[in-house]
Design a protein around this motif. Sequence first.
Motif, mmCIF file in Angstrom:
data_model
loop_
_atom_site.group_PDB
_atom_site.id
_atom_site.type_symbol
_atom_site.label_atom_id
_atom_site.label_comp_id
_atom_site.label_asym_id
_atom_site.label_seq_id
_atom_site.Cartn_x
_atom_site.Cartn_y
_atom_site.Cartn_z
ATOM 1 N N THR A 192 -9.901 16.313 3.428
ATOM 2 C CA THR A 192 -9.429 17.669 3.734
ATOM 3 C C THR A 192 -8.089 17.628 4.451
ATOM 4 O OG1 THR A 192 -10.723 17.644 5.763
ATOM 5 C CG2 THR A 192 -11.743 18.627 3.835
ATOM 6 N N GLN A 193 -7.946 16.702 5.371
ATOM 7 C CA GLN A 193 -6.655 16.503 6.031
ATOM 8 C C GLN A 193 -6.070 15.200 5.514
ATOM 9 O OE1 GLN A 193 -7.152 16.567 10.261
ATOM 10 N NE2 GLN A 193 -6.746 18.767 10.346
ATOM 11 N N LYS A 194 -4.956 15.319 4.865
ATOM 12 C CA LYS A 194 -4.361 14.129 4.237
ATOM 13 C C LYS A 194 -3.652 13.290 5.290
ATOM 14 C CE LYS A 194 -3.955 16.619 0.066
ATOM 15 N NZ LYS A 194 -4.045 16.445 -1.245
ATOM 16 N N PRO A 195 -3.938 11.986 5.319
ATOM 17 C CA PRO A 195 -3.286 11.118 6.315
ATOM 18 C C PRO A 195 -1.845 10.814 5.935
ATOM 19 C CG PRO A 195 -4.682 9.819 4.882
ATOM 20 C CD PRO A 195 -4.893 11.266 4.487
ATOM 21 N N ARG A 199 -7.746 3.388 -3.554
ATOM 22 C CA ARG A 199 -7.843 3.661 -2.106
ATOM 23 C C ARG A 199 -6.992 4.872 -1.713
ATOM 24 N NH1 ARG A 199 -8.513 0.524 2.782
ATOM 25 N NH2 ARG A 199 -8.467 2.108 4.403
ATOM 26 N N LEU A 200 -5.778 4.962 -2.274
ATOM 27 C CA LEU A 200 -4.919 6.101 -1.956
ATOM 28 C C LEU A 200 -5.474 7.396 -2.545
ATOM 29 C CD1 LEU A 200 -1.343 4.561 -2.301
ATOM 30 C CD2 LEU A 200 -2.618 5.071 -0.217
ATOM 31 N N LYS A 201 -6.093 7.325 -3.732
ATOM 32 C CA LYS A 201 -6.724 8.524 -4.293
ATOM 33 C C LYS A 201 -7.872 8.983 -3.409
ATOM 34 C CE LYS A 201 -5.542 7.895 -9.126
ATOM 35 N NZ LYS A 201 -5.998 7.579 -10.467
ATOM 36 N N ALA A 202 -8.647 8.031 -2.873
ATOM 37 C CA ALA A 202 -9.750 8.386 -1.975
ATOM 38 C C ALA A 202 -9.225 9.029 -0.694
ATOM 39 C CB ALA A 202 -10.581 7.146 -1.642
ATOM 40 N N GLU A 203 -8.120 8.512 -0.181
ATOM 41 C CA GLU A 203 -7.522 9.103 1.023
ATOM 42 C C GLU A 203 -6.945 10.487 0.729
ATOM 43 O OE1 GLU A 203 -7.611 7.962 4.084
ATOM 44 O OE2 GLU A 203 -8.369 5.951 3.720
ATOM 45 N N VAL A 217 4.127 1.472 -4.586
ATOM 46 C CA VAL A 217 3.278 2.015 -3.518
ATOM 47 C C VAL A 217 3.620 3.484 -3.293
ATOM 48 C CG1 VAL A 217 2.785 1.896 -1.050
ATOM 49 C CG2 VAL A 217 2.869 -0.194 -2.401
ATOM 50 N N MET A 218 4.911 3.810 -3.270
ATOM 51 C CA MET A 218 5.312 5.207 -3.077
ATOM 52 C C MET A 218 4.861 6.074 -4.251
ATOM 53 S SD MET A 218 9.086 4.606 -1.418
ATOM 54 C CE MET A 218 9.537 6.298 -1.538
ATOM 55 N N SER A 219 4.897 5.533 -5.464
ATOM 56 C CA SER A 219 4.470 6.276 -6.649
ATOM 57 C C SER A 219 2.968 6.560 -6.594
ATOM 58 C CB SER A 219 4.820 5.485 -7.902
ATOM 59 O OG SER A 219 4.266 6.094 -9.046
ATOM 60 N N TYR A 220 2.174 5.549 -6.222
ATOM 61 C CA TYR A 220 0.729 5.747 -6.125
ATOM 62 C C TYR A 220 0.384 6.741 -5.023
ATOM 63 C CZ TYR A 220 -0.148 1.859 -9.337
ATOM 64 O OH TYR A 220 -0.192 1.050 -10.433
ATOM 65 N N ALA A 221 1.111 6.692 -3.934
ATOM 66 C CA ALA A 221 0.866 7.653 -2.849
ATOM 67 C C ALA A 221 1.205 9.061 -3.306
ATOM 68 C CB ALA A 221 1.688 7.277 -1.619
ATOM 69 N N SER A 222 2.272 9.220 -4.050
ATOM 70 C CA SER A 222 2.662 10.535 -4.555
ATOM 71 C C SER A 222 1.635 11.069 -5.557
ATOM 72 C CB SER A 222 4.038 10.449 -5.196
ATOM 73 O OG SER A 222 4.413 11.684 -5.740
ATOM 74 N N GLU A 223 1.145 10.204 -6.429
ATOM 75 C CA GLU A 223 0.117 10.609 -7.393
ATOM 76 C C GLU A 223 -1.172 11.030 -6.696
ATOM 77 O OE1 GLU A 223 -0.456 7.385 -10.096
ATOM 78 O OE2 GLU A 223 1.550 7.580 -10.965
ATOM 79 N N ALA A 224 -1.470 10.419 -5.557
ATOM 80 C CA ALA A 224 -2.684 10.759 -4.808
ATOM 81 C C ALA A 224 -2.504 12.010 -3.961
ATOM 82 C CB ALA A 224 -3.089 9.578 -3.929
ATOM 83 N N GLY A 225 -1.289 12.560 -3.947
ATOM 84 C CA GLY A 225 -1.043 13.769 -3.163
ATOM 85 C C GLY A 225 -0.689 13.487 -1.717
ATOM 86 N N LEU A 226 -0.331 12.261 -1.412
ATOM 87 C CA LEU A 226 0.050 11.884 -0.052
ATOM 88 C C LEU A 226 1.575 11.860 0.028
ATOM 89 C CD1 LEU A 226 -2.516 8.987 0.420
ATOM 90 C CD2 LEU A 226 -2.709 11.323 1.241
ATOM 91 N N ALA A 227 2.144 12.955 0.502
ATOM 92 C CA ALA A 227 3.600 13.080 0.510
ATOM 93 C C ALA A 227 4.210 12.673 1.843
ATOM 94 C CB ALA A 227 3.992 14.516 0.190
ATOM 95 N N VAL A 257 -6.033 -7.576 1.819
ATOM 96 C CA VAL A 257 -5.173 -7.712 0.642
ATOM 97 C C VAL A 257 -5.795 -6.946 -0.522
ATOM 98 C CG1 VAL A 257 -4.111 -9.340 -0.955
ATOM 99 C CG2 VAL A 257 -4.382 -9.958 1.445
ATOM 100 N N LEU A 258 -4.961 -6.104 -1.186
ATOM 101 C CA LEU A 258 -5.425 -5.309 -2.318
ATOM 102 C C LEU A 258 -4.509 -5.537 -3.520
ATOM 103 C CD1 LEU A 258 -6.013 -1.864 -0.565
ATOM 104 C CD2 LEU A 258 -7.713 -3.571 -1.106
ATOM 105 N N THR A 259 -5.088 -5.362 -4.710
ATOM 106 C CA THR A 259 -4.267 -5.350 -5.910
ATOM 107 C C THR A 259 -3.718 -3.937 -6.080
ATOM 108 O OG1 THR A 259 -6.123 -4.758 -7.334
ATOM 109 C CG2 THR A 259 -5.722 -7.127 -6.969
ATOM 110 N N LEU A 260 -2.829 -3.757 -7.069
ATOM 111 C CA LEU A 260 -2.252 -2.429 -7.287
ATOM 112 C C LEU A 260 -3.313 -1.421 -7.733
ATOM 113 C CD1 LEU A 260 1.198 -3.250 -8.908
ATOM 114 C CD2 LEU A 260 0.761 -2.284 -6.668
ATOM 115 N N ASP A 261 -4.287 -1.879 -8.546
ATOM 116 C CA ASP A 261 -5.357 -0.966 -8.962
ATOM 117 C C ASP A 261 -6.226 -0.561 -7.783
ATOM 118 O OD1 ASP A 261 -4.499 -1.053 -11.597
ATOM 119 O OD2 ASP A 261 -5.775 -2.785 -12.073
ATOM 120 N N GLN A 262 -6.560 -1.523 -6.921
ATOM 121 C CA GLN A 262 -7.348 -1.199 -5.732
ATOM 122 C C GLN A 262 -6.568 -0.281 -4.796
ATOM 123 O OE1 GLN A 262 -8.041 -5.177 -4.334
ATOM 124 N NE2 GLN A 262 -10.073 -5.311 -5.316
#
Length: 134
Positions: free
Chosen positions: A95-98, A87-91, A116-126, A78-83
């Motif tokens: 080099t290869q984005k999951p 985590r998504l920024k770290a992912e 969740v979709m917004s944080y993934a997009s900000e982290a570059g995970l499309a 279980v994670l909070t929105l900040d965590q």
Amino acid sequence: MAFSLGEENDQGMTEMNLIPLIDIMLVLMIIFLVTATVANPSIPLTLPKTTAEIQEPPPKDVSVQITANNEILIDKQVLTLDQLAQRLKAEGQATQKPAIMLEADKEAKYDSVAQVMSYASEAGLADISFVSKN
């Protein structure tokens, strides 16, 4: 009264029984097939060389689950929105984005899914896939 138990024209057998001949032919065919596969020597081949690179396996998928009471889980933790954002920024730094496998409960709020979709997009995970159960 006279009874006749058969034809008056008793002729000999006019047709040949082919069943034993077919049996022998099938046995011979099986023997030839088995000996042909055993006796066939391997053919020596010189295969061409290539310059193709070995590709790395794709990265593992990140499984994000949103429960009915809007808890967000990654790998059953279980994670909070900040965590989640960290985590998504770290992912996203890899080099290869999951790919993100997003599994939301039908009772979860759309706002949680959108965040969740917004944080993934900000982290570059499309690459986001929605998982559903039948």
